[in-house]
Enzyme design. Sequence first.
Site, PDB file in Angstrom:
ATOM      1  CD  GLU A 158      -0.327   3.610   2.713  1.00 31.34           C
ATOM      2  OE1 GLU A 158      -1.063   4.407   3.547  1.00 31.34           O
ATOM      3  OE2 GLU A 158      -0.707   2.990   1.602  1.00 31.34           O
ATOM      4  CB  CYS A 217     -10.677   8.790  -0.032  1.00 40.81           C
ATOM      5  SG  CYS A 217      -9.565   8.683  -1.257  1.00 40.81           S
ATOM      6  CE  LYS A 268      -1.772   7.009   1.145  1.00 39.80           C
ATOM      7  NZ  LYS A 268      -2.467   5.786   1.304  1.00 39.80           N
ATOM      8  CB  CYS A 327      -6.320   7.844  -0.649  1.00 39.00           C
ATOM      9  SG  CYS A 327      -7.829   6.742  -0.208  1.00 39.00           S
ATOM     10  CG  HIS A 378      15.727  -1.310 -22.457  1.00 37.95           C
ATOM     11  ND1 HIS A 378      15.756  -2.038 -21.408  1.00 37.95           N
ATOM     12  CD2 HIS A 378      17.057  -0.884 -22.934  1.00 37.95           C
ATOM     13  CE1 HIS A 378      17.064  -2.170 -21.011  1.00 37.95           C
ATOM     14  NE2 HIS A 378      17.914  -1.342 -22.063  1.00 37.95           N
ATOM     15  CD  GLU A 386      13.449  -3.304 -19.933  1.00 34.18           C
ATOM     16  OE1 GLU A 386      13.331  -3.983 -21.084  1.00 34.18           O
ATOM     17  OE2 GLU A 386      14.135  -2.752 -19.508  1.00 34.18           O
ATOM     18  CE1 TYR A 394      -3.382  -1.698   0.995  1.00 28.64           C
ATOM     19  CE2 TYR A 394      -4.031  -3.372   2.487  1.00 28.64           C
ATOM     20  CZ  TYR A 394      -4.063  -2.959   1.313  1.00 28.64           C
ATOM     21  OH  TYR A 394      -4.477  -3.534   0.292  1.00 28.64           O
TER      22      TYR A 394
HETATM   23  P1  NDP Z   1      -5.058  -3.326   8.459  1.00 24.27           P
HETATM   24  O1  NDP Z   1      -5.962  -4.310   8.568  1.00 24.27           O
HETATM   25  O2  NDP Z   1      -4.272  -3.576   6.926  1.00 24.27           O
HETATM   26  O3  NDP Z   1      -3.847  -3.624   9.404  1.00 24.27           O
HETATM   27  C1  NDP Z   1      -4.239  -3.653  10.782  1.00 24.27           C
HETATM   28  C2  NDP Z   1      -2.915  -3.993  11.527  1.00 24.27           C
HETATM   29  O4  NDP Z   1      -3.256  -3.693  12.845  1.00 24.27           O
HETATM   30  C3  NDP Z   1      -2.669  -5.453  11.136  1.00 24.27           C
HETATM   31  O5  NDP Z   1      -1.312  -5.424  11.192  1.00 24.27           O
HETATM   32  C4  NDP Z   1      -3.114  -6.175  12.507  1.00 24.27           C
HETATM   33  O6  NDP Z   1      -2.367  -7.207  12.888  1.00 24.27           O
HETATM   34  C5  NDP Z   1      -2.888  -5.046  13.793  1.00 24.27           C
HETATM   35  N1  NDP Z   1      -3.867  -5.101  14.597  1.00 24.27           N
HETATM   36  C6  NDP Z   1      -5.393  -5.343  14.581  1.00 24.27           C
HETATM   37  N2  NDP Z   1      -5.740  -5.513  15.833  1.00 24.27           N
HETATM   38  C7  NDP Z   1      -4.635  -5.403  16.613  1.00 24.27           C
HETATM   39  C8  NDP Z   1      -4.463  -5.645  18.109  1.00 24.27           C
HETATM   40  N3  NDP Z   1      -5.627  -5.698  19.010  1.00 24.27           N
HETATM   41  N4  NDP Z   1      -3.474  -5.560  18.701  1.00 24.27           N
HETATM   42  C9  NDP Z   1      -2.191  -5.514  18.048  1.00 24.27           C
HETATM   43  N5  NDP Z   1      -2.213  -5.206  16.745  1.00 24.27           N
HETATM   44  C10 NDP Z   1      -3.445  -5.165  16.008  1.00 24.27           C
HETATM   45  O7  NDP Z   1      -5.582  -1.900   8.659  1.00 24.27           O
HETATM   46  P2  NDP Z   1      -5.271  -0.556   8.502  1.00 24.27           P
HETATM   47  O8  NDP Z   1      -5.898   0.181   9.545  1.00 24.27           O
HETATM   48  O9  NDP Z   1      -3.833  -0.233   8.210  1.00 24.27           O
HETATM   49  O10 NDP Z   1      -6.263  -0.119   7.051  1.00 24.27           O
HETATM   50  C11 NDP Z   1      -7.640  -0.477   6.935  1.00 24.27           C
HETATM   51  C12 NDP Z   1      -7.967  -0.863   5.541  1.00 24.27           C
HETATM   52  O11 NDP Z   1      -7.923   0.442   4.663  1.00 24.27           O
HETATM   53  C13 NDP Z   1      -7.085  -1.496   4.784  1.00 24.27           C
HETATM   54  O12 NDP Z   1      -7.200  -2.977   5.185  1.00 24.27           O
HETATM   55  C14 NDP Z   1      -6.965  -1.246   3.511  1.00 24.27           C
HETATM   56  O13 NDP Z   1      -8.147  -1.898   2.925  1.00 24.27           O
HETATM   57  C15 NDP Z   1      -7.460   0.117   3.667  1.00 24.27           C
HETATM   58  N6  NDP Z   1      -6.213   1.247   3.295  1.00 24.27           N
HETATM   59  C16 NDP Z   1      -5.763   1.064   1.980  1.00 24.27           C
HETATM   60  C17 NDP Z   1      -4.713   1.958   1.721  1.00 24.27           C
HETATM   61  C18 NDP Z   1      -4.308   1.878   0.446  1.00 24.27           C
HETATM   62  O14 NDP Z   1      -4.951   1.408  -0.766  1.00 24.27           O
HETATM   63  N7  NDP Z   1      -3.063   2.284   0.035  1.00 24.27           N
HETATM   64  C19 NDP Z   1      -4.058   2.663   2.693  1.00 24.27           C
HETATM   65  C20 NDP Z   1      -4.427   2.712   3.915  1.00 24.27           C
HETATM   66  C21 NDP Z   1      -5.850   1.968   4.466  1.00 24.27           C
HETATM   67  P3  NDP Z   1      -2.528  -8.900  12.243  1.00 24.27           P
HETATM   68  O15 NDP Z   1      -1.989  -8.523  10.639  1.00 24.27           O
HETATM   69  O16 NDP Z   1      -1.866  -9.547  13.064  1.00 24.27           O
HETATM   70  O17 NDP Z   1      -4.077  -8.867  12.125  1.00 24.27           O
END
Ligand code: NDP
Length: 466
Positions: free
Chosen positions: A182, A44, A52, A49, A443, A448, A178
């Site tokens: 982002e 983080c 980022k 976080c 407002h 709101e 996510y």
């Molecule tokens: P996510 O699980 O959110 O996203 C992973 C993405 O990669 C999905 O779109 C998934 O597709 C795709 N994917 C996975 N495997 C493959 C593959 N083999 N080939 C092609 N595409 C693939 O993971 P992130 O890495 O973005 O984030 C991890 C975690 O970290 C999040 O779940 C969240 O909990 C946390 N996080 C939170 C943030 C916040 O609070 N703002 C910011 C960043 C991270 P599909 O959807 O089809 O499975």
Amino acid sequence: MASDYDYDLFVIGGGSGGVRAARMAAGTGARVAIAEEYRYGGTCVIRGCVPKKLLSYAAHYHGEFEDAAGFGWTLEGARFSWSKLIANKDAEIDRLENIYLKLLSDSGVTVHRGHARFLDANRVEVGETVLSAKTVLIATGGHPVYPPGHGWQHAISSNEAFHLAALPDHVTVYGGGYIACEFACIFNGLGAKVTQVYRGPQILRGFDEDVREALAAEMVKNGIDLRVETTIDRIDKQVDRIDKQDETLSLHLSSGEVLETGLVMAATGRRPNTQNLGLESAGVELTAKGAIKVDAYSRSSQENIYAVGDVTDRIALTPVAIQEAMAFVDTVYRGTPRAMDHAGVPAAVFSHPTVSTVGLSEHEAREKFGEIDVYRSAFRPLKHTLSGRDERAMMKMIVERASQKVIGAHMVGADAPEIIQGIAIAMKAGATKQIFDATVGIHPTAAEEFVTMREPVPEPEKQAAE
Ligand code: NDP
């Protein structure tokens, strides 16, 4: 708390969960040590976080400068320096790491630097040193994973995105979650041309459908070239270097197209850090996905070993890891055993515009409760009447019809996470739609809308008949 062990608690991992548990446990009088192999602060603070969000702030200025014109401002000579942003961000991260270290030493926690490995359930080796502890907490977090396929050694993950020597003219982001959304927005805001490639039909799988559509529409309006139902099947490049601007990667897409790009970032998920910890020697079992298997009290299959945060693959969010850590301390050191409540955890995507959500999506609510009322408002924010920006905000509430409880709230728009945080409190308190209605709005704000949405949207079957 006399014991034959060197420590009452040994924490492996100096991220949000580990540091909080170590400090709080030490505060109860326990003798605590912690080990971290990289930098204190964890994902983080060091490469998640916090940096980022700093990059996201930087990216927002682009739009702000454009919007300013409609309010009478003339801005000339605005220029962006990636290296200055990264240097300032690095200085802030160094400052935060030192604060974490100071908090630990002020709490009386013994700080170790190095990789920790179990020798057995009560003994841990850090480098050459062997230490024993009555209880061990694993809080080692997770790491980004690359998809299978040829050429991914030429790509970066979010880890490296924070340290690029320069921002290439064209960046491709792979994934629809996510991190992908982002960073696509960050790179786009900072002036790169961005292509986002995602294998599924719409980004942000698992989020409410209206949220997914609304964010995708705004990202495309902001200039991101979004390719859904597309995979990157192969990456070609001559030299295995990612930090030279003039180098080009050829991405072979499933559509048949070959996309030339300066940088490709895989944001294809994260995996728990459970390798090389000696977990077998300690009798700690893993789930099928390689996470530490824990019960509701974060206790592993070995009774004196606990785990919190991303390494347990429950909800990978810093505030969740921190709450799990607090529940662990209450359970083990304060004599008040409690399990963390993982329901109703709000979340945000720091995209442009932001997304924030708490509770159930419409789809989940229909599956769970059948009868629900859905309230939705999509509007042009007041600011953009003068800025001229073609941006719309979308807010949505899901209400269980029988109890009238608000069971889901979702927003795409400026400051969505700041707004949803308050809504999450109301929902945790069990607020009904009538309580929202009885609340006076502030407002003029976007927030709101959450207390002024009066007419539910027609039922899907009625919509279909119209
Ligand atoms: P996510 O699980 O959110 O996203 C992973 C993405 O990669 C999905 O779109 C998934 O597709 C795709 N994917 C996975 N495997 C493959 C593959 N083999 N080939 C092609 N595409 C693939 O993971 P992130 O890495 O973005 O984030 C991890 C975690 O970290 C999040 O779940 C969240 O909990 C946390 N996080 C939170 C943030 C916040 O609070 N703002 C910011 C960043 C991270 P599909 O959807 O089809 O499975």
